[in-house]
Design a protein around this motif. Structure first.
Motif, PDB file in Angstrom:
ATOM      1  N   ALA A 150     -14.442  47.376  -9.173  1.00  0.00           N
ATOM      2  CA  ALA A 150     -15.306  47.165  -8.007  1.00  0.00           C
ATOM      3  C   ALA A 150     -15.835  48.493  -7.478  1.00  0.00           C
ATOM      4  CB  ALA A 150     -14.535  46.426  -6.921  1.00  0.00           C
ATOM      5  N   VAL A 188     -14.410  43.476  -1.301  1.00  0.00           N
ATOM      6  CA  VAL A 188     -13.929  42.444  -2.223  1.00  0.00           C
ATOM      7  C   VAL A 188     -13.326  41.332  -1.379  1.00  0.00           C
ATOM      8  CG1 VAL A 188     -12.324  41.875  -4.079  1.00  0.00           C
ATOM      9  CG2 VAL A 188     -13.457  44.109  -4.054  1.00  0.00           C
ATOM     10  N   ARG A 198     -19.188  48.648  -5.131  1.00  0.00           N
ATOM     11  CA  ARG A 198     -19.056  47.540  -4.195  1.00  0.00           C
ATOM     12  C   ARG A 198     -18.356  48.015  -2.928  1.00  0.00           C
ATOM     13  NH1 ARG A 198     -22.253  43.240  -6.238  1.00  0.00           N
ATOM     14  NH2 ARG A 198     -23.011  44.431  -8.045  1.00  0.00           N
TER      15      ARG A 198
END
Length: 293
Positions: free
Chosen positions: A76, A84, A81
């Motif tokens: 991730a 999560v 990102r």
């Protein structure tokens, strides 16, 4: 205990996301657990990823889940990102696992089910036939008709202020392409998508909708995917009207269905009240967790 974490081939991307996957297995090759990371790719959600992690009950508390989670978090971060998210049934091992590993609770959901055998058909018919001056209902199976496609896509902004509490979910941007792709995805799974829409009688625009997905063989339980009304048209009973029409459709078209399932944020009091008024019974609660990267 010795085990290995193996990244799996990236499956074909979907219209609005792609997935990464990992398999945990012992030295003998026996699978112990797995993890999937859904990377959202549509505008407004490029910061977000969703985790699904499972470890066989007999193999828990041996570090398998933690190793899988480490691989997911590393991926991730590599994908840039920001958050999560993951969901767990309240009080389950997954709930305890996420809470102990830096995830924070951001949303509580109530799951409910309507047993169709117990439905008062006359009461549902009365709700559907109740006049709503200035509005009419329309329905379709599968993909939205071309004449309503743009209006239906525009009406999806009714979900923008859906109570998400602390979830960093972003703003889902809907267009005709995404609406069509979502319907096609349901069809590829062999399931049946039915949509009821409330239309403004003055201009023919869609102002609210309720989506119901039914197993392809018409048995088991159906699942409500979303019921929403544009802010400027709320307070007129349209949500209950729409959901009652979806219930009547299920009764008429799928006599072998056992029930209809739905999930609602605990802070969404108006929709919880709609469900209660139609006879939906709570089955369990779930917790949405978020890991901030």
């Amino acid at each position: 205990m010795r085990f290995h974490i193996t990244p799996l081939a990236d499956p074909e991307p979907a219209a609005s996301s792609r997935r990464l996957a990992w398999l945990a297995s012992g030295d003998d090759g026996v699978p112990l657990g797995s993890a999937f990371l859904r990377l959202f790719t549509k505008e407004g959600q490029e910061h977000l990823a969703e985790l699904q992690l499972a470890v066989h009950g007999a193999e828990r508390r041996q570090g398998v889940g933690s190793r899988l989670l480490r691989a997911v978090v590393d991926a991730a971060k590599a994908e840039r990102r920001r958050s999560v998210i993951a969901q767990a049934v309240q009080g389950s091992p997954a709930d305890l696992f996420l809470a102990a590993r830096g995830f924070r609770q951001v949303l509580a959901l109530t799951y409910a089910r309507l047993p169709l055998a117990d439905v008062d058909r006359a009461a549902i018919d009365a709700l559907v036939e109740l006049p709503h001056p200035g509005y009419r209902l329309t329905e379709w199976e599968g993909t939205v008709p071309d004449a309503l496609a743009r209006s239906f896509a525009d009406s999806r902004r009714a979900m923008d202020d859906m109570p998400m509490e602390g979830t960093d979910f972003g703003r889902v941007v809907w267009d005709v392409e995404r609406v069509v792709a979502a319907a096609e995805a349901v069809a590829r799974r062999g399931e049946l998508l039915h949509t009821v829409a409330a239309v403004d009688a003055t201009d023919g625009s869609v102002v609210g909708f309720s989506e119901l997905v039914v197993p392809g063989d018409g048995s088991g339980d159906g699942q409500h995917y979303g019921t929403a009304v544009l802010p400027e048209h709320r307070g007129k009973g349209l949500a209950r009207w729409l959901k009652a029409a979806a219930v009547r459709h299920a009764l008429e078209r799928h006599p072998r269905l056992s029930g209809l399932c739905t999930d609602t944020a605990e802070s969404n009091k108006p929709m919880l009240a709609v469900n209660d008024s139609l006879g939906y019974l709570p089955t369990h609660k779930s917790v949405e967790y978020q890991l901030d990267l």
